[in-house]
Design a protein around this motif. Structure first.
Motif, PDB file in Angstrom:
ATOM      1  N   ALA A 124     -53.651 -52.051 -19.079  1.00 27.24           N
ATOM      2  CA  ALA A 124     -53.078 -50.557 -18.788  1.00 27.24           C
ATOM      3  C   ALA A 124     -52.963 -50.878 -17.221  1.00 27.24           C
ATOM      4  N   ASP A 125     -53.608 -51.778 -16.509  1.00 31.15           N
ATOM      5  CA  ASP A 125     -53.279 -52.044 -15.168  1.00 31.15           C
ATOM      6  C   ASP A 125     -51.814 -52.441 -14.888  1.00 31.15           C
ATOM      7  N   PHE A 126     -51.529 -53.355 -15.843  1.00 27.25           N
ATOM      8  CA  PHE A 126     -50.148 -53.876 -15.849  1.00 27.25           C
ATOM      9  C   PHE A 126     -48.916 -52.464 -16.162  1.00 27.25           C
ATOM     10  N   ASP A 127     -49.432 -51.930 -16.839  1.00 28.14           N
ATOM     11  CA  ASP A 127     -48.538 -50.679 -17.138  1.00 28.14           C
ATOM     12  C   ASP A 127     -48.166 -49.925 -15.792  1.00 28.14           C
ATOM     13  N   ARG A 128     -49.497 -49.771 -15.060  1.00 30.73           N
ATOM     14  CA  ARG A 128     -49.329 -48.924 -13.871  1.00 30.73           C
ATOM     15  C   ARG A 128     -48.783 -49.555 -12.547  1.00 30.73           C
ATOM     16  N   ARG A 129     -48.536 -50.759 -12.514  1.00 28.53           N
ATOM     17  CA  ARG A 129     -48.278 -51.675 -11.288  1.00 28.53           C
ATOM     18  C   ARG A 129     -46.988 -52.246 -11.597  1.00 28.53           C
ATOM     19  N   ARG A 130     -46.194 -52.463 -10.407  1.00 26.13           N
ATOM     20  CA  ARG A 130     -45.206 -53.058 -10.741  1.00 26.13           C
ATOM     21  C   ARG A 130     -45.244 -54.700 -10.368  1.00 26.13           C
ATOM     22  N   THR A 131     -44.495 -55.600 -11.459  1.00 28.11           N
ATOM     23  CA  THR A 131     -44.607 -56.716 -11.660  1.00 28.11           C
ATOM     24  C   THR A 131     -44.480 -57.486 -10.061  1.00 28.11           C
ATOM     25  N   GLY A 132     -43.261 -57.148  -9.647  1.00 32.04           N
ATOM     26  CA  GLY A 132     -42.751 -57.858  -8.277  1.00 32.04           C
ATOM     27  C   GLY A 132     -43.968 -58.039  -7.346  1.00 32.04           C
ATOM     28  N   ASP A 133     -44.670 -56.355  -7.002  1.00 37.19           N
ATOM     29  CA  ASP A 133     -45.484 -56.463  -6.049  1.00 37.19           C
ATOM     30  C   ASP A 133     -46.906 -57.333  -6.495  1.00 37.19           C
ATOM     31  N   LEU A 134     -47.256 -57.454  -7.648  1.00 36.06           N
ATOM     32  CA  LEU A 134     -48.191 -58.115  -7.918  1.00 36.06           C
ATOM     33  C   LEU A 134     -47.843 -59.856  -7.682  1.00 36.06           C
ATOM     34  N   VAL A 135     -46.352 -60.114  -7.808  1.00 40.79           N
ATOM     35  CA  VAL A 135     -46.109 -61.270  -7.559  1.00 40.79           C
ATOM     36  C   VAL A 135     -46.046 -61.655  -6.024  1.00 40.79           C
TER      37      VAL A 135
END
Length: 599
Positions: A124-135
């Motif tokens: 669910a956290d990955f659903d709410r957050r942008r992949t690039g920002d986590l990278v």
């Protein structure tokens, strides 16, 4: 292609402002520094030794000046000064290497901790957050921690020792000059302290902007074919460039916040020297101090101001690093997916007579971008007997894919229970639970790497013979072996070098290779042509012997022979039975079958 309702909250809808995340403090760095306390202790010792050697130089220079003034022999004083300078240079070189090495190691520690936690976050956290920002948090933000060590924090110990030693030496030489110097220095420290707080806030805003830009670039690159086919290249370019300009604007904010630091440090140094030379010259002329003492005082002043100037410069770097650490901490503070929630550790043999899968009164909802709960499933109940094949059918968005996600415990139910082998999934360790399933997702993702790497993802001990048998089962062996590199052929980013059908068959082969007792197939044949679909259906029928299979299908022709068909509509299981039975008992199923010319 259906889209799981549970996946509706798209990345990027929930964003934090620059000042909404946790604010890191220097003490938050201690866990990272503690892992490298040996090298850090060595740097601190070298810093103190180097500071002591530096503090000895003004006293020796005073002796040289006094002896020259009195026409006394210099003896070994000059040689001692030269030796101290040479040893200090060697110590500085060793200290620099250790600092760089330790700074790099701290970055590795931060990345290791962040990656381990990141890959264990709930889906669910990955659903709410942008992949690039986590990278960006793994790459850019962790790199800024390097500045904490290499630009001041550990070296500050030696600097503090030098600063205090210089103050003591200056106090012994001339308390009056020291008092004037301290007035200037204290003013500068107060100013830089205020600036560092502004720098930290500006740095956090910059890192957030860079993270958003990274996410925009990642999105555009991953969808480049769709963008070009839609004639949207120019619009998408401008959208990404707008993000780049926002990052630039945030960078200017950091520049504006940190710009005063350099002139303040320069002004402090110049003003202090001018005051000491002016007032000191007057005191020498009046006979209050000797010329040798004034020279020594000036050298002590230099030793005091040098670490102070370095500290002023490091303030902006450390403030930026703390802003980045706040973004790292924000992710680390998110609760990770737990291994298990209760006591059961395995599927007990005494429960082998229980159904393979049970949904009992299951309800599920997710939190939308506005914080409101969005209902997905409502009081869903059905049973899947062992060794049977059950199909889930219904309109797009009905909640079918969500049911498989609940089985895998990517999400937890709000009400009711999901059971596997008679055990509530919440009472099983996730690794035990997921080992029961061979799961083929809706979009059949492939990981960048080789075909062998992709197939052995869930079966790392599988041999090449095992891999080839799995490829045989999905009619993909000949295609793979035609490639010069065979199993070592690269599939490209997200499997881009494979066709949609090849990627789908590769995902099914991976699930078969895992040899799990339950197969979960989400639209597993949607990208296949008629010939390969029939071959795959035959292979799956053979592979399903002794296994339980749950398949989501839009093409009813692929599941008309299923042991059970569950009709899902609006998040509810509205009917269940075999094909012939549902044609008479379920208006929705009869409508779906009619549109596909099956009645």
């Amino acid at each position: 292609m259906t889209t799981s309702t549970a996946a509706a909250p798209r990345r990027g809808l929930l964003r934090r402002s620059a000042d909404s995340g946790p604010r890191a403090r220097l003490r938050d760095l201690l866990p990272y520094l503690a892992e490298h306390r040996g090298p850090i202790a060595a740097v601190v010792v070298l810093s103190i030794v180097g500071a002591a050697l530096s503090l000895a130089q003004p006293l020796l220079v005073e002796q040289v000046v006094t002896r020259v003034q009195r026409a006394q022999p210099l003896g070994g004083v000059v040689g001692l000064v030269a030796a101290i300078v040479a040893v200090g240079a060697v110590i500085s070189g060793v200290q620099h290497y250790l600092l760089q090495r330790t700074g790099t190691s701290v970055v590795l520690s931060a990345r290791t901790r962040l990656i381990r936690h990141l890959l264990r976050l709930p889906v669910a956290d990955f659903d709410r957050r942008r992949t690039g920002d986590l990278v960006a948090r793994v790459g850019t933000d962790t790199t800024l921690l390097y500045a904490v060590l290499t630009q001041g924090l550990v070296d500050a110990v030696g600097g503090a020792f030098t600063f205090v030693g210089a103050l003591v030496g200056m106090a012994l030489l001339d308390p009056v000059l020291l008092g004037l110097t301290l007035l200037i220095v204290v003013f500068a420290i107060v100013v830089v302290g205020g600036l560092s707080r502004r720098i930290r806030v500006a740095s956090r805003a910059q890192q957030d902007a860079v993270g958003a830009l990274t996410a925009d670039v990642e999105r555009s690159i991953s969808a480049v074919r769709t963008i070009r086919a839609s004639g949207a290249t120019d619009r998408e370019t401008e959208s990404v460039l707008a993000g780049a300009r926002r990052a630039w604007t945030a960078g200017l904010g950091v520049a504006r916040a940190s710009a005063p630091v350099v002139p303040v440090a320069s002004l402090t140094l110049n003003l202090a020297f001018l005051v000491v030379i002016g007032v000191g010259g007057f005191r020498v002329a009046s006979g209050a101090i000797g010329i040798g003492s004034l020279v020594a005082f000036l050298l002590f002043l230099f030793l005091m101001v040098m670490p102070l100037g370095s500290a002023f410069g490091a303030a902006s770097s450390v403030a930026s690093a703390l802003g980045a650490l706040g973004r790292i901490t924000e992710v680390l503070d998110l609760p990770a997916e737990t291994a298990t929630d209760a006591a059961d550790q395995r599927l007990e043999p005494t429960r082998v007579q229980a159904p393979a899968v049970e949904f009992e009164g299951v309800s599920f909802s997710y939190r939308g971008a506005d914080g409101e709960r969005v209902d997905v499933l409502h009081d869903v109940s059905f049973t899947v007997p062992r060794g049977t094949r059950t199909a889930l059918v219904g309109p797009s968005g009905a909640g079918k894919s969500t049911m498989l996600a609940l089985l895998e415990r990517f999400y937890d139910v709000d009400g009711g229970a999901v059971r596997v082998g008679g055990v509530d999934v919440k009472r099983l360790p996730r690794d035990v639970l997921r080992s029961q399933f061979g799961y083929v997702e809706q979009d059949a993702p492939a990981l960048a790497g080789t075909i062998r790497d992709n197939l052995r993802l869930a079966a790392p001990l599988a041999t090449d013979d095992d891999v080839l048998r799995a490829l045989d089962a999905v009619n993909l062996r000949a295609t793979v072996l035609k490639h010069p590199e065979g199993l070592d052929a690269e599939v490209g980013e997200e499997g881009v070098l494979l066709s949609g059908g090849e990627r789908q068959r590769l995902a099914i082969a991976r699930a078969l290779l895992a040899d799990a007792p339950i197969l979960l197939l989400d639209e597993s044949t949607s990208n296949l042509d008629g010939r390969n679909e029939q071959l795959l259906r035959d292979s799956l029928a053979a592979a399903s012997e002794g296994r339980t299979t749950i398949v989501i299908a839009h093409r009813l022709s692929t599941v008309v022979d299923a042991d059970q068909i569950v009709v899902v509509d609006g998040g509810r299981a509205v009917a269940a039975g075999r094909h012939e039975e549902l044609l008479t008992t379920s208006p929705l199923y009869r409508e779906l079958a009619a549109t596909q010319l099956l009645v």
